[in-house]
Design a protein around this motif. Structure first.
Motif, PDB file in Angstrom:
ATOM      1  N   UNK A   1      -9.091 -36.931  28.178  1.00 57.16           N
ATOM      2  CA  UNK A   1      -9.325 -38.075  29.062  1.00 57.16           C
ATOM      3  C   UNK A   1     -10.647 -38.773  28.727  1.00 57.16           C
ATOM      4  N   UNK A   2     -11.056 -38.705  27.473  1.00 59.59           N
ATOM      5  CA  UNK A   2     -12.293 -39.351  27.024  1.00 59.59           C
ATOM      6  C   UNK A   2     -12.213 -40.866  27.243  1.00 59.59           C
ATOM      7  N   UNK A   3     -13.287 -41.494  27.732  1.00 52.19           N
ATOM      8  CA  UNK A   3     -13.243 -42.931  28.028  1.00 52.19           C
ATOM      9  C   UNK A   3     -12.991 -43.815  26.813  1.00 52.19           C
ATOM     10  N   UNK A   4     -13.193 -43.300  25.596  1.00 50.65           N
ATOM     11  CA  UNK A   4     -12.907 -44.096  24.401  1.00 50.65           C
ATOM     12  C   UNK A   4     -11.410 -44.262  24.159  1.00 50.65           C
ATOM     13  N   UNK A   5     -10.624 -43.436  24.810  1.00 50.38           N
ATOM     14  CA  UNK A   5      -9.167 -43.502  24.667  1.00 50.38           C
ATOM     15  C   UNK A   5      -8.606 -44.346  25.813  1.00 50.38           C
TER      16      UNK A   5
ATOM     17  N   UNK B   1     -22.531 -35.896  35.109  1.00 52.24           N
ATOM     18  CA  UNK B   1     -23.068 -37.181  35.530  1.00 52.24           C
ATOM     19  C   UNK B   1     -22.050 -38.308  35.479  1.00 52.24           C
ATOM     20  N   UNK B   2     -22.507 -39.457  34.957  1.00 50.57           N
ATOM     21  CA  UNK B   2     -21.672 -40.655  34.916  1.00 50.57           C
ATOM     22  C   UNK B   2     -20.435 -40.451  34.047  1.00 50.57           C
ATOM     23  N   UNK B   3     -20.585 -39.685  32.971  1.00 50.57           N
ATOM     24  CA  UNK B   3     -19.448 -39.489  32.071  1.00 50.57           C
ATOM     25  C   UNK B   3     -18.333 -38.713  32.776  1.00 50.57           C
ATOM     26  N   UNK B   4     -18.703 -37.728  33.575  1.00 56.15           N
ATOM     27  CA  UNK B   4     -17.690 -36.995  34.320  1.00 56.15           C
ATOM     28  C   UNK B   4     -16.967 -37.935  35.278  1.00 56.15           C
TER      29      UNK B   4
END
Length: 419
Positions: free
Chosen positions: A122-126, A181-184
């Motif tokens: 679920x990485x935001x780059x995808x 943090x924000x990434x989670x």
């Protein structure tokens, strides 16, 4: 040729172990695509060897050992540099040390490779659609066809999304680690959606010979509990946990011993798991005490709680469920929510009111081929005494349904419709 019983056992082991296998291998090889290939190689080896040697006492460990060996062999073929081989062996040794509970509790906020795999995919780059599709495949063990039915889209589209997601993760060298943090927060919404869809596939399988796949429900519930422990003040995390606890409480009552589905109105509610209901209501209480607006999962949990608190279908607070579906429809805009709302309206205000709402959804392109539209319509027509129309609707639903036990139930209901 593999004995059918042995093949069934191997398939069952794969469903249970595949997510943990891919997650553990991803920690080692740092590439989810390669990890999946190694896991599949191990599965093929099991198909070749277990019919003769028998299923090992610890099949998951056997699969991991074979996959690790295949990884080393693959690396040897790709390079002549012995230090590369040594590097991989070192990483495998490190993995084995990290899996020791005493070390893992210190090294990782959550000592769960499968959950870390979910956050990786679920990485935001995808793109969102691609991350959900990839996660459902790797963690939920769903086929591309099952994922396509969950999203009401084409199988080829899902396959393309999965391929793109793997390429993106490989290109950016996404780390196998638990974000913070924000990434989670950026990944949390997708993670919740994936856990929910995995549970749904276990609760009512979209295809195959099993109406219920309890191992998927168990995996999803475990992940939801871990997320709730990690984010105890996140409303939708608590909402999802409450929803899954309450839904899981009905699992034992949803089918007969031979796997025949049992409708909600026919279920023996004494078989509902009271411990799970208590846990679900407790999570819902924690959510309500946050004093924040309910999101889609919180609203669904409230609906599930209405069922859990009722002694029977007739004693259920259907007007409240209608109001909750109204709120959920406003938040999501989902035609599936509208279909569920139609059922609640029929239970609260009569079948004709529900039929009118379902008829308005028949031509919605987002529900094209969705068998539950005809299934719900057949049920409401039967309640309204329109047996001929109900029979036709049940037959259409059965034709479109890809789950064997559910299709059999639809055909039985069609045959039971007498003018």
């Amino acid at each position: 040729m593999t004995n059918p019983a042995t093949r069934a056992t191997i398939d069952a082991v794969w469903r249970i172990e595949s997510a943990k296998l891919v997650a553990g291998l991803t920690r080692v090889v740092r590439d989810v695509g390669v990890a999946e290939e190694l896991a599949q190689d191990a599965f093929v080896a099991a198909l070749e060897q277990w019919p003769t040697s028998g299923v090992p006492d610890e099949p998951g460990a056997w699969l991991m050992t074979v996959a690790k060996r295949r990884g080393i062999d693959q690396l040897r073929r790709r390079t002549t540099l012995e230090r590369k081989h040594e590097q991989l062996e070192h990483e495998i040794g490190t993995l084995e040390r990290l899996e020791d509970p005493a070390f893992a509790a210190i090294a990782h906020p959550v000592e769960d490779d499968v959950l870390q795999l979910v956050f990786l995919t679920c990485h935001p780059s995808v793109p969102v659609d691609s991350r959900v599709a990839l996660t459902l495949k790797l963690v939920g063990g769903l086929s591309t066809g099952e994922i396509a039915r969950a999203f009401l889209t084409r199988e080829s589209t899902v396959a393309q999304r999965i391929v793109r997601a793997k390429r993106t993760l490989a290109a950016i060298r996404a780390p196998f680690e638990f974000p913070d943090g924000d990434e989670l927060q950026q990944r949390l919404g997708s993670v919740l959606d994936v856990v929910y869809l995995i549970f749904n596939e276990g609760y009512a399988a979209s295809g195959g010979d099993d109406w219920i796949r309890p191992e998927l429900c168990g995996d999803a519930l475990r992940l939801a509990r871990i997320l709730a422990a990690l984010r105890p003040s996140e409303p939708e995390v608590l909402g999802l946990q409450a929803l899954l606890e309450l839904q899981a409480s009905r699992l034992h009552a949803r089918s007969t011993p031979d796997g025949t589905p049992i409708r909600l109105e026919d279920q023996d509610r004494s078989r509902w798991d009271r411990l799970l209901i208590t846990r679900g209501l407790a999570a819902l209480d924690r959510l309500q005490r946050l004093g924040r607006p309910l999101g889609p999962y919180g609203l669904q949990a409230e609906i599930a709680a209405c069922h859990a608190r009722a002694a029977s279908v007739t004693a259920t607070n259907w007007p409240r469920i209608v109001a909750l579906y109204d709120a959920q429809a406003t938040v999501t805009g989902s035609p599936v929510v509208e279909l569920n709302r139609a059922v609640a309206v029929a239970m609260a205000f009569g079948p004709d009111a529900g039929i009118e709402l379902v008829d308005a959804l028949v031509d919605d392109p987002r529900l094209a081929g969705y068998h539950l539209v005809d299934s719900v319509r057949g049920d409401l027509l039967e309640r309204a005494g329109r047996a001929v129309d109900a029979r036709a609707a049940f037959l259409r639903a059965a034709e479109r349904c890809e789950n064997g036990p559910e299709r059999d139930l639809l055909l039985a209901r069609a045959n039971a419709c007498v003018d």
